[in-house]
Design a protein around this motif. Structure first.
Motif, PDB file in Angstrom:
ATOM      1  N   UNK A 275       0.832  -1.356  -0.126  1.00  0.00           N
ATOM      2  CA  UNK A 275       0.181  -0.302  -0.189  1.00  0.00           C
ATOM      3  C   UNK A 275       0.864   1.244   0.182  1.00  0.00           C
ATOM      4  N   UNK A 276       0.097   2.812  -0.903  1.00  0.00           N
ATOM      5  CA  UNK A 276       0.716   3.952  -0.515  1.00  0.00           C
ATOM      6  C   UNK A 276       0.917   4.237   1.544  1.00  0.00           C
ATOM      7  N   UNK A 277       1.568   3.651   2.311  1.00  0.00           N
ATOM      8  CA  UNK A 277       1.784   4.019   3.770  1.00  0.00           C
ATOM      9  C   UNK A 277       1.764   5.507   3.325  1.00  0.00           C
ATOM     10  N   UNK A 278       2.968   6.242   2.781  1.00  0.00           N
ATOM     11  CA  UNK A 278       2.790   7.537   3.143  1.00  0.00           C
ATOM     12  C   UNK A 278       1.507   8.286   3.094  1.00  0.00           C
ATOM     13  N   UNK A 279       0.517   7.449   2.440  1.00  0.00           N
ATOM     14  CA  UNK A 279      -0.863   8.162   2.382  1.00  0.00           C
ATOM     15  C   UNK A 279      -2.225   8.293   3.131  1.00  0.00           C
ATOM     16  N   UNK A 280      -1.744   6.698   3.427  1.00  0.00           N
ATOM     17  CA  UNK A 280      -2.605   6.213   5.018  1.00  0.00           C
ATOM     18  C   UNK A 280      -1.889   7.084   5.696  1.00  0.00           C
ATOM     19  N   UNK A 281      -0.898   7.559   6.013  1.00  0.00           N
ATOM     20  CA  UNK A 281      -0.070   8.516   7.429  1.00  0.00           C
ATOM     21  C   UNK A 281      -0.950   9.935   6.659  1.00  0.00           C
ATOM     22  N   UNK A 282      -1.426  10.329   5.078  1.00  0.00           N
ATOM     23  CA  UNK A 282      -1.371  11.378   5.414  1.00  0.00           C
ATOM     24  C   UNK A 282      -3.439  11.485   5.799  1.00  0.00           C
ATOM     25  N   UNK A 283      -3.948  10.063   5.448  1.00  0.00           N
ATOM     26  CA  UNK A 283      -5.243  10.245   5.260  1.00  0.00           C
ATOM     27  C   UNK A 283      -5.416  10.757   7.088  1.00  0.00           C
ATOM     28  N   UNK A 284      -5.061  10.055   7.662  1.00  0.00           N
ATOM     29  CA  UNK A 284      -4.649  10.496   9.424  1.00  0.00           C
ATOM     30  C   UNK A 284      -4.851  11.673   9.124  1.00  0.00           C
ATOM     31  N   UNK A 285      -3.313  12.805   8.793  1.00  0.00           N
ATOM     32  CA  UNK A 285      -3.956  14.021   9.383  1.00  0.00           C
ATOM     33  C   UNK A 285      -5.300  14.816   8.479  1.00  0.00           C
ATOM     34  N   UNK A 286      -5.658  14.263   7.372  1.00  0.00           N
ATOM     35  CA  UNK A 286      -6.276  15.121   6.449  1.00  0.00           C
ATOM     36  C   UNK A 286      -7.553  14.859   7.915  1.00  0.00           C
ATOM     37  N   UNK A 287      -7.847  13.718   8.387  1.00  0.00           N
ATOM     38  CA  UNK A 287      -9.257  13.218   9.332  1.00  0.00           C
ATOM     39  C   UNK A 287      -8.559  14.084  10.813  1.00  0.00           C
ATOM     40  N   UNK A 288      -7.667  14.440  10.967  1.00  0.00           N
ATOM     41  CA  UNK A 288      -7.754  15.212  12.481  1.00  0.00           C
ATOM     42  C   UNK A 288      -7.699  17.404  11.612  1.00  0.00           C
ATOM     43  N   UNK A 289      -7.192  17.081  10.449  1.00  0.00           N
ATOM     44  CA  UNK A 289      -7.353  18.300   9.951  1.00  0.00           C
ATOM     45  C   UNK A 289      -9.201  19.124   9.736  1.00  0.00           C
ATOM     46  N   UNK A 290      -9.788  17.737   9.670  1.00  0.00           N
ATOM     47  CA  UNK A 290     -11.685  18.399   9.431  1.00  0.00           C
ATOM     48  C   UNK A 290     -11.948  18.207  10.785  1.00  0.00           C
ATOM     49  N   UNK A 291     -11.371  17.028  11.834  1.00  0.00           N
ATOM     50  CA  UNK A 291     -11.999  17.233  12.767  1.00  0.00           C
ATOM     51  C   UNK A 291     -12.142  18.559  13.527  1.00  0.00           C
ATOM     52  N   UNK A 292     -11.351  19.595  13.647  1.00  0.00           N
ATOM     53  CA  UNK A 292     -10.976  20.975  13.855  1.00  0.00           C
ATOM     54  C   UNK A 292     -12.368  22.219  13.667  1.00  0.00           C
ATOM     55  N   UNK A 293     -12.797  21.250  11.981  1.00  0.00           N
ATOM     56  CA  UNK A 293     -13.269  22.644  11.783  1.00  0.00           C
ATOM     57  C   UNK A 293     -15.016  22.099  12.910  1.00  0.00           C
ATOM     58  N   UNK A 294     -14.870  21.282  13.563  1.00  0.00           N
ATOM     59  CA  UNK A 294     -16.517  21.384  13.858  1.00  0.00           C
ATOM     60  C   UNK A 294     -16.603  21.652  15.488  1.00  0.00           C
ATOM     61  N   UNK A 295     -16.041  21.928  16.306  1.00  0.00           N
ATOM     62  CA  UNK A 295     -15.390  22.479  17.034  1.00  0.00           C
ATOM     63  C   UNK A 295     -16.509  21.575  18.840  1.00  0.00           C
ATOM     64  N   UNK A 296     -16.631  20.252  18.156  1.00  0.00           N
ATOM     65  CA  UNK A 296     -16.661  19.134  19.000  1.00  0.00           C
ATOM     66  C   UNK A 296     -15.523  18.673  19.821  1.00  0.00           C
TER      67      UNK A 296
END
Ligand SMILES: Cc1ncc(COP(=O)(O)O)c(C=O)c1O
Length: 420
Positions: A275-296
């Motif tokens: 697999x593209x392990x670097x992309x899988x690491x990047x996916x976690x970071x994308x989800x962490x980025x999105x999480x900031x947008x909700x304030x929850x």
């Protein structure tokens, strides 16, 4: 003209946008305006850092008895858990990583066709991207199954449940439908369709293409009760990576095409090769980025509700302003009352303009939009727009502002009076 009021997002827009280096790009003296999100969103710095951090700290193949390999295993396990939470899957083993949604659907199609027989029926829609059509129609061809097409209603680009109902029967093996159209933004009633399928076609599985839906709304695979669902991280601020959700029992029972030494259990049996392990690491970071947008807290699904609310203000502003642009036609849902049934993605034509010329003119002013059919081949074909070069697609994302919506409308208005 409208003013900037991103009330529903927890993060102020200037802070949010500062996380995207690409948003400060200049083109011909104009600030770049990214209305091309349906083809792929921009990437926040955290995703870039996670990917380069993977290479500098953790780079190894999986399953080894040493630090970097162990960290790679942990990176994958964490991303799988986080992605399961993002889609509200029952367990992480229901999440399969792959190159992109198209490849994952083709792999699933090969597995499904082993269970189909001559005379079985599958249903695809004319509203879908071909990634959710060709994998099933080619599999059906191999199995000599019958392909039926659930046609969208041309007047508003919607899928009517009664049209599906008329096609379902004991022979139906698969219904493949979109969660949101990448060409015209329509959000069909997927939960209603799944209920109909369960009631009328007891042997059918349901595959949902959520590639265009996921950047704009929270996804809930358990509430939908779908059997499979695909989405792509590069559409929601992550790297180029595809994700397939499948109910565990299906992933376990179906026979995947795989090499002999690979795991016999899901998800491993579906993840062919390295697999593209670097992309899988990047996916976690994308989800962490999105999480900031909700304030929850750290919940990216709560954040997606905030994204949806915010983007509805962009949709309202665009639809209200577009009504005053001479010669502009928006295909699909345009009433204020149907804002909840669409994404902020608009397939449009402007009288006198070929789609490519209009997209190029906007591009000269730093406004990035796509033209053509975006692989939603049947949409452009059914709307009779092939000779006009298809549609121009103006697609907003949560990082776009109301000021940018106004700028697009202003540019369209000026071009309406300057036909080539
Ligand atoms: C609705 C939809 N489905 C599927 C795809 C294909 O996704 P991928 O590029 O990950 O194969 C796209 C890509 O544009 C899309 O918009």
């Amino acid at each position: 003209m409208t003013s900037l009021s991103p009330a529903a997002l927890a993060l102020p827009h200037d802070e949010l946008r500062a996380q995207f280096p690409s948003l400060s790009l200049q083109v011909n003296g104009h600030a770049a305006l990214y209305a091309d999100g349906p083809g792929g969103t921009q990437t926040p710095i955290g995703v870039m850092q996670a990917m380069s951090g993977y290479f500098s700290r953790d780079n190894a193949n999986t399953g080894g008895p040493f630090a970097t390999s162990q960290r790679t295993d942990q990176t994958i396990a964490a991303a799988r858990r986080e992605m399961a939470r993002f889609l509200h899957a029952a367990r992480p083993e229901e999440i399969v990583f792959g190159q992109n949604t198209t490849s994952l659907f083709f792999a699933l199609g090969r597995a499904l066709r082993r269970m189909w027989h001559e005379g079985d029926e599958i249903i695809v829609t004319s509203l879908d991207h071909d990634a959710n059509v060709a994998p099933w129609t080619t599999a059906a061809e191999d199995a000599r199954a019958v392909v039926r097409t659930w046609e969208f209603r041309r007047e508003n680009c919607t899928l009517a449940l009664e049209d599906l109902e008329a096609m379902l029967n004991e022979r139906t093996r698969l219904v493949a439908m979109t969660h949101a159209s990448n060409a015209v933004g329509t959000i069909p009633d997927v939960a209603g369709a799944v209920r109909l399928v369960r009631a009328r076609a007891p042997h059918a599985l349901v595959v949902i293409d959520a590639v265009h839906y996921t950047p704009h709304n929270p996804v809930d695979v358990q509430a939908l009760d779908c059997d499979f669902l695909g989405c792509s991280a590069y559409k929601f601020c992550g790297p180029h990576l595809g994700i397939l959700y499948g109910k565990y029992d299906h992933l376990d029972r179906l026979e995947a095409y795989k090499v002999r030494p690979s795991s016999k259990k899901p998800p491993g049996k579906w993840e062919t090769g390295t697999q593209s392990f670097e992309s899988i690491a990047g996916l976690s970071a994308a989800l962490a980025y999105l999480a900031q947008l909700g304030g929850g807290g750290d919940d990216p699904r709560a954040a997606m509700q905030a994204v949806r609310e915010y983007e509805r203000s962009l949709t309202s502003a665009f639809l209200a302003g577009a009504a005053g642009v001479p010669g502009l036609t928006i295909y699909g849902l345009i009433n204020a009352a149907s804002i909840g049934q669409r994404t902020p993605t608009f397939g449009v034509t402007l009288a006198g303009w070929h789609a490519r010329d209009l997209a190029a003119k906007l591009g000269e002013q730093g406004i990035f939009v796509w033209d053509g059919n975006f692989y939603a081949v049947d949409v452009v074909n059914r709307l009779g727009l092939e000779d006009a070069g298809g549609l121009v697609r103006i697609g907003f994302a949560h990082y776009n502002t109301l000021a940018e919506v106004d700028r697009v409308l202003g540019a369209l208005t000026a071009l309406a009076f300057r036909r080539p």
